[in-house]
Write an enzyme that holds these catalytic residues in place. Structure first.
Site, PDB file in Angstrom:
ATOM      1  N   TYR A 165       0.838  -1.215   0.000  1.00 18.61           N
ATOM      2  CA  TYR A 165       0.000   0.000   0.000  1.00 18.61           C
ATOM      3  C   TYR A 165       0.876   1.270   0.000  1.00 18.61           C
ATOM      4  CZ  TYR A 165      -5.139   0.505   0.305  1.00 18.61           C
ATOM      5  OH  TYR A 165      -6.469   0.679   0.036  1.00 18.61           O
ATOM      6  N   GLU A 172       2.253   6.488  -7.003  1.00 18.39           N
ATOM      7  CA  GLU A 172       1.185   7.366  -7.513  1.00 18.39           C
ATOM      8  C   GLU A 172       1.531   8.842  -7.280  1.00 18.39           C
ATOM      9  OE1 GLU A 172      -2.630   6.046  -5.923  1.00 18.39           O
ATOM     10  OE2 GLU A 172      -2.068   3.966  -6.278  1.00 18.39           O
TER      11      GLU A 172
HETATM   12  C1  LIG Z   1     -11.347  12.095  -8.424  1.00 21.89           C
HETATM   13  C2  LIG Z   1     -10.121  12.324  -7.634  1.00 21.89           C
HETATM   14  C3  LIG Z   1      -9.753  11.178  -6.755  1.00 21.89           C
HETATM   15  C4  LIG Z   1      -8.869  11.611  -5.663  1.00 21.89           C
HETATM   16  C5  LIG Z   1      -8.439  10.503  -4.819  1.00 21.89           C
HETATM   17  C6  LIG Z   1      -7.725  10.909  -3.635  1.00 21.89           C
HETATM   18  C7  LIG Z   1      -6.753   9.885  -3.178  1.00 21.89           C
HETATM   19  C8  LIG Z   1      -7.133   9.121  -1.983  1.00 21.89           C
HETATM   20  C9  LIG Z   1      -6.080   8.211  -1.444  1.00 21.89           C
HETATM   21  C10 LIG Z   1      -6.239   6.824  -2.014  1.00 21.89           C
HETATM   22  C11 LIG Z   1      -4.984   6.043  -1.904  1.00 21.89           C
HETATM   23  C12 LIG Z   1      -5.144   4.765  -2.701  1.00 21.89           C
HETATM   24  C13 LIG Z   1      -3.827   4.255  -3.086  1.00 21.89           C
HETATM   25  C14 LIG Z   1      -3.909   2.932  -3.810  1.00 21.89           C
HETATM   26  O1  LIG Z   1      -4.362   3.118  -5.123  1.00 21.89           O
HETATM   27  C15 LIG Z   1      -2.582   2.305  -3.791  1.00 21.89           C
HETATM   28  C16 LIG Z   1      -2.666   0.832  -3.934  1.00 21.89           C
HETATM   29  O2  LIG Z   1      -3.655   0.207  -4.066  1.00 21.89           O
HETATM   30  S1  LIG Z   1      -1.168   0.083  -3.851  1.00 21.89           S
HETATM   31  C17 LIG Z   1      -1.501  -1.653  -3.818  1.00 21.89           C
HETATM   32  C18 LIG Z   1      -1.841  -2.149  -2.449  1.00 21.89           C
HETATM   33  N1  LIG Z   1      -3.218  -2.032  -2.293  1.00 21.89           N
HETATM   34  C19 LIG Z   1      -3.937  -2.839  -1.543  1.00 21.89           C
HETATM   35  O3  LIG Z   1      -3.470  -3.729  -0.879  1.00 21.89           O
HETATM   36  C20 LIG Z   1      -5.396  -2.625  -1.650  1.00 21.89           C
HETATM   37  C21 LIG Z   1      -6.028  -2.813  -0.362  1.00 21.89           C
HETATM   38  N2  LIG Z   1      -7.371  -2.382  -0.524  1.00 21.89           N
HETATM   39  C22 LIG Z   1      -8.372  -3.241  -0.787  1.00 21.89           C
HETATM   40  O4  LIG Z   1      -8.212  -4.402  -0.786  1.00 21.89           O
HETATM   41  C23 LIG Z   1      -9.732  -2.766  -1.111  1.00 21.89           C
HETATM   42  O5  LIG Z   1      -9.625  -1.892  -2.106  1.00 21.89           O
HETATM   43  C24 LIG Z   1     -10.515  -2.196   0.025  1.00 21.89           C
HETATM   44  C25 LIG Z   1     -11.844  -1.698  -0.492  1.00 21.89           C
HETATM   45  C26 LIG Z   1      -9.733  -1.018   0.592  1.00 21.89           C
HETATM   46  C27 LIG Z   1     -10.693  -3.210   1.173  1.00 21.89           C
HETATM   47  O6  LIG Z   1     -11.268  -4.205   0.894  1.00 21.89           O
HETATM   48  P1  LIG Z   1     -12.540  -4.857   1.695  1.00 21.89           P
HETATM   49  O7  LIG Z   1     -13.122  -4.012   2.730  1.00 21.89           O
HETATM   50  O8  LIG Z   1     -13.448  -5.339   0.630  1.00 21.89           O
HETATM   51  O9  LIG Z   1     -11.864  -6.004   2.515  1.00 21.89           O
HETATM   52  P2  LIG Z   1     -11.851  -7.523   2.239  1.00 21.89           P
HETATM   53  O10 LIG Z   1     -11.087  -7.809   1.013  1.00 21.89           O
HETATM   54  O11 LIG Z   1     -11.342  -8.115   3.502  1.00 21.89           O
HETATM   55  O12 LIG Z   1     -13.378  -7.918   1.966  1.00 21.89           O
HETATM   56  C28 LIG Z   1     -14.418  -7.735   2.939  1.00 21.89           C
HETATM   57  C29 LIG Z   1     -15.515  -8.746   2.668  1.00 21.89           C
HETATM   58  O13 LIG Z   1     -16.094  -8.546   1.389  1.00 21.89           O
HETATM   59  C30 LIG Z   1     -15.858  -9.700   0.574  1.00 21.89           C
HETATM   60  N3  LIG Z   1     -15.575  -9.217  -0.772  1.00 21.89           N
HETATM   61  C31 LIG Z   1     -15.100  -8.033  -1.118  1.00 21.89           C
HETATM   62  N4  LIG Z   1     -14.963  -7.949  -2.436  1.00 21.89           N
HETATM   63  C32 LIG Z   1     -15.356  -9.133  -2.923  1.00 21.89           C
HETATM   64  C33 LIG Z   1     -15.430  -9.686  -4.226  1.00 21.89           C
HETATM   65  N5  LIG Z   1     -15.044  -8.987  -5.314  1.00 21.89           N
HETATM   66  N6  LIG Z   1     -15.881 -10.942  -4.361  1.00 21.89           N
HETATM   67  C34 LIG Z   1     -16.249 -11.681  -3.301  1.00 21.89           C
HETATM   68  N7  LIG Z   1     -16.212 -11.211  -2.032  1.00 21.89           N
HETATM   69  C35 LIG Z   1     -15.764  -9.966  -1.862  1.00 21.89           C
HETATM   70  C36 LIG Z   1     -14.679 -10.372   1.213  1.00 21.89           C
HETATM   71  O14 LIG Z   1     -14.582 -11.728   0.918  1.00 21.89           O
HETATM   72  C37 LIG Z   1     -14.986 -10.141   2.666  1.00 21.89           C
HETATM   73  O15 LIG Z   1     -16.034 -11.021   3.050  1.00 21.89           O
HETATM   74  P3  LIG Z   1     -16.176 -11.587   4.515  1.00 21.89           P
HETATM   75  O16 LIG Z   1     -16.362 -10.416   5.416  1.00 21.89           O
HETATM   76  O17 LIG Z   1     -17.359 -12.477   4.453  1.00 21.89           O
HETATM   77  O18 LIG Z   1     -14.901 -12.311   4.797  1.00 21.89           O
END
Ligand SMILES: CCCCCCCCCCCCC[C@@H](O)CC(=O)SCCNC(=O)CCNC(=O)[C@H](O)C(C)(C)COP(=O)(O)OP(=O)(O)OC[C@H]1O[C@@H](n2cnc3c(N)ncnc32)[C@H](O)[C@@H]1OP(=O)(O)O
Length: 243
Positions: A165, A172
């Site tokens: 992250y 970015e």
């Molecule tokens: C217009 C101008 C815009 C201006 C923007 C301003 C900037 C703001 C700052 C933003 C910074 C972002 C930077 C970023 O782009 C950099 C990177 O990404 S670098 C790479 C590293 N990144 C990561 O590791 C990403 C981490 N983030 C995420 O994973 C997700 O995006 C997030 C939404 C943040 C978190 O995910 P979530 O809350 O969904 O957690 P889980 O994965 O644990 O899931 C929770 C439960 O939901 C189920 N789930 C979710 N999605 C799915 C799916 N597609 N299919 C099936 N199930 C899904 C998951 O299984 C969990 O279920 P349960 O609770 O039953 O276990």
């Protein structure tokens, strides 16, 4: 309650349960297809990047060669905001919205629009970090839905982000920073006065605001993932405030 009414109530309950089961089966089927497609998409990107580098021996020109595929799969991720909104995944619309929109902004309004930044090392940094993260994340969701989740994928999903992250954010922010001089010089996406609408917009200052917005927003995403990590890997019960 009379026995006729009781029967009616039981029947209604059964119909509702049946509807719920059908809906969740459809949702599970859709999410499985979606996650397989997204895993495949990011794998295609990984292979294309590796092949490009092996053939050319440089990162120059790499972004251009993968731009179309990247735009397609990153934009497709908008569906994830929809998944949260209709409640088929238990995630906050806001957290997902910020994550997906910031990526789409990076792809469409920075990397693809400003040719001069495409060969920056920072672009390769966020591309590699996104690709590794997304292959892990979508394969995690897929195996989880199929109830065959290997522990190393679960471990990778909830540990790699600790380093990935911040690295992604550095890539970015460095790319937006590198874009600033070109944006200022060209006046792209800006609206100067006087004009028919009597409105002015300066993309240069907008980008500075976007960069500053990482300061309050990124920690929220990061702490959200740390809470998810504690919940999934250590079984802690977490109450989300933003839902
Ligand atoms: C217009 C101008 C815009 C201006 C923007 C301003 C900037 C703001 C700052 C933003 C910074 C972002 C930077 C970023 O782009 C950099 C990177 O990404 S670098 C790479 C590293 N990144 C990561 O590791 C990403 C981490 N983030 C995420 O994973 C997700 O995006 C997030 C939404 C943040 C978190 O995910 P979530 O809350 O969904 O957690 P889980 O994965 O644990 O899931 C929770 C439960 O939901 C189920 N789930 C979710 N999605 C799915 C799916 N597609 N299919 C099936 N199930 C899904 C998951 O299984 C969990 O279920 P349960 O609770 O039953 O276990």
């Amino acid at each position: 309650m009379a026995s006729g009414e009781e029967d009616g109530a039981v029947e209604e309950k059964e119909t509702n349960n049946k509807k719920k089961r059908t809906k969740s089966a459809i949702a599970i089927a859709w999410l499985t297809v979606y996650n397989i497609a997204m895993t495949a998409g990011w794998l295609v990107l990984a292979v294309a990047m590796i092949r490009f580098y092996l053939q050319k021996g440089t990162h120059r020109g790499l972004y251009r060669s993968i731009a179309r595929t990247l735009k397609f799969f990153q934009t497709f991720a908008l569906l994830e905001v929809g998944h949260c909104a209709i409640g088929i995944v238990r995630t906050s619309v806001i957290v997902t919205g910020v994550q997906v929109c910031s990526r789409i902004f990076m792809v469409w309004f920075i990397a693809s629009s400003i040719r001069q930044v495409q060969n920056q090392e920072s672009v390769i940094l966020f591309l590699v970090v996104w690709t590794v993260t997304e292959i892990t994340r979508y394969s995690f969701y897929t195996f989880n839905l199929l109830n065959h989740l290997p522990y190393f994928i679960k471990w990778a999903r909830y540990n790699m982000f600790i380093v990935m992250y911040p690295l992604g954010v550095i890539g970015e922010l460095m790319t937006i920073y590198a874009a600033l001089p070109y944006v200022r010089r060209s006046g792209m996406y800006s609206l100067r006065l006087p004009n028919t609408y009597n409105v002015s917009f300066d993309y240069y200052y907008f980008l500075i605001i976007v960069m500053l917005s990482y300061i309050p927003l990124f920690p929220q995403l990061y702490f959200h993932m740390l809470r998810q990590r504690r919940r999934v890997l250590h079984g802690e019960v977490i109450v989300e405030k933003d839902e």
